[in-house]
Design a protein around this motif. Sequence first.
Motif, PDB file in Angstrom:
ATOM      1  N   SER A 370       1.042  -1.412   0.360  1.00  0.00           N
ATOM      2  CA  SER A 370      -0.387   0.379  -0.116  1.00  0.00           C
ATOM      3  C   SER A 370       0.620   1.181   0.052  1.00  0.00           C
ATOM      4  CB  SER A 370      -1.007  -0.017   1.149  1.00  0.00           C
ATOM      5  OG  SER A 370      -1.804   0.896   1.248  1.00  0.00           O
ATOM      6  N   PHE A 373      -0.908   3.743   5.093  1.00  0.00           N
ATOM      7  CA  PHE A 373      -0.111   2.516   5.655  1.00  0.00           C
ATOM      8  C   PHE A 373      -1.329   2.415   7.044  1.00  0.00           C
ATOM      9  CE2 PHE A 373      -0.336   1.210  10.815  1.00  0.00           C
ATOM     10  CZ  PHE A 373       0.395   0.029  10.782  1.00  0.00           C
ATOM     11  N   ASP A 374      -2.389   1.726   6.703  1.00  0.00           N
ATOM     12  CA  ASP A 374      -4.220   0.817   7.912  1.00  0.00           C
ATOM     13  C   ASP A 374      -3.341   0.209   8.938  1.00  0.00           C
ATOM     14  OD1 ASP A 374      -6.672   0.517   8.413  1.00  0.00           O
ATOM     15  OD2 ASP A 374      -7.778   1.265   6.162  1.00  0.00           O
ATOM     16  N   TYR A 378      -3.741  -3.982   8.390  1.00  0.00           N
ATOM     17  CA  TYR A 378      -3.221  -4.703   8.840  1.00  0.00           C
ATOM     18  C   TYR A 378      -3.071  -6.044   9.795  1.00  0.00           C
ATOM     19  CZ  TYR A 378       1.706  -6.296  10.688  1.00  0.00           C
ATOM     20  OH  TYR A 378       2.214  -7.687  11.162  1.00  0.00           O
ATOM     21  N   GLU A 385       1.102  -4.176   4.529  1.00  0.00           N
ATOM     22  CA  GLU A 385       0.133  -3.172   5.045  1.00  0.00           C
ATOM     23  C   GLU A 385       1.465  -2.005   5.289  1.00  0.00           C
ATOM     24  OE1 GLU A 385      -2.274  -0.405   4.914  1.00  0.00           O
ATOM     25  OE2 GLU A 385      -2.803  -1.594   3.235  1.00  0.00           O
TER      26      GLU A 385
END
Length: 564
Positions: A370, A373-374, A378, A385
């Motif tokens: 990605s 970052f989420d 994750y 991620e």
Amino acid sequence: MAKLWFKFQRYFRRKPVRFFTFLVLYLTAGSLVFLHSGFVGQPAVSQSQASPAAGVPAEGAELPFLGDLHLGRGFRDTGEASSIARRYGPWFKGKDGSERTKLGDYGGAWSRALKGRIVREKEEERAKYIGCYLDDTQSRALRGVSFFDYKKMTIFRCQDNCAERGYLYAGLEFGAECYCGHKIQATNVSEAECDMGCKGERGSMCGGANRLSVYRLQLAQESARRYGSAVFRGCFRRPDNLSLALPVTAAMPNMSVDKCVDLCTEKEYPLAALAGNACHCGFPTTRFPLHEREDEQLCAQKCSAEEFESCGTPSYFIVYQTQVQDNRCMDRKFLPAKSKQLIALASFPGAGNTWARHLIELATGFYTGSYYFDGSLYNKGFKGERDHWRSGRTICIKTHESGQKEIEAFDAAILLIRNPYKALMAEFNRKYGGHIGFAAHAHWKGKEWPEFVRNYAPWWATHTLDWLKFGKKVLVVHFEDLKQDLFVQLGRMVSLLGVAVREDRLLCVESQKDGNFKRSGLRKLEYDPYTADMQKVISAYIKMVDAALKGRNLTGVPDDYYPR
């Protein structure tokens, strides 16, 4: 002054805890001021920018009403898309480069509702009323799931609840109770006995005391039908090599759907195929791919131990998918060697990027990365991620960016396009309710929704136009085509990624396609949130994107994008 400073020092020297508390408060205040300064400059699209010209500009012509929609890296949140500032840059500039008004208080609250059950049913094509039926608390007429709402129950809400769970029938009782089922186990009674109005819908009848107003649901996808925990897949011709296609077979003189599904679940197979008095279990394979469905009338032989369900014939099988997970495509890992090219999975927010990542990971066996970052993604299993997007350890990189510099950083791209009406609503729900949540009713009816459409609708168009213009090698995939024909479309995507396509693995993906990011239909809006002015603007954007696609000899947008 010296005495005051001396007293200040002595005060904190005697009480060090006070000193450290003061220091923490000072640093916290400074951090908040710094963060605030990074977010106050969010842009807004002026009314002139959000109202496109009637004509569609030729390829390469400037789009003055769209402005220069380029994305900056900026601050990131943990969602699929953060602030507009990150996408458009710190300022949203017009053609002359002047700074537009910062995004401050929202305005223009409005409300619009489509009224009448007939209008709504025509639009949704969801259900057909079949009559009033007797109900018994000891032996329900519809024996699936149920839910009650003694303040806001409506016919559409009940239908939608049952349809999302794959049931064939929805029944309303006592003005506020909703029941779902696959069959009606009761007798029909006089229409006059269903005489209680719906609690949340004036002028509509929702059954009566021990009486059900029953609807036959026209499911959008027949494969969503269920029998208990099993998903109905359809009627299929007997495979040529039965023992290889479905390795487990058992004779059942008193055949029922429950018995066959239970047997295959116990044997840990994801498919249960009913063939008259025989039950077969297996996996979807190239010998039995479940792609060529037959007319259900060919399978319409009643089960010997089940009055209302069909159990197929020796030549045509009724197939259900059990709750057993098909593990043939569940293994995932990082690339064994650093990739030589960066491939983007690009889409406008709300266009199904997370779902597409789920499909790609299952189909290839490799993690996706990605641009952001989420943490929530994750934690849901998207381990790529945490990798930097240039790490080269992931099969492709999710991005919503649409600036020339950001696009040219990638060697190739899968460009996912979705109906803007659906994409905007999906992103609005994500923004205010999370990946599988929903925006509150107050958000839809308040100032947030019209301002959101004003800012995001032009971006839907520029995102596609920019990727078509600046992308080095772009594979266009329409979200609607991916849903309709997952096997073929996912095969195209995997081929671009440079991974050998394994048909058995793709068949496995089909049975695991939903993942953990599908919203329930319980809270779908019961009205169209788009005003006539919004529709006019969005329709112009659709025409531009359609013309741009066709100008590159690609398939235009699907027909259901418009008219509205």
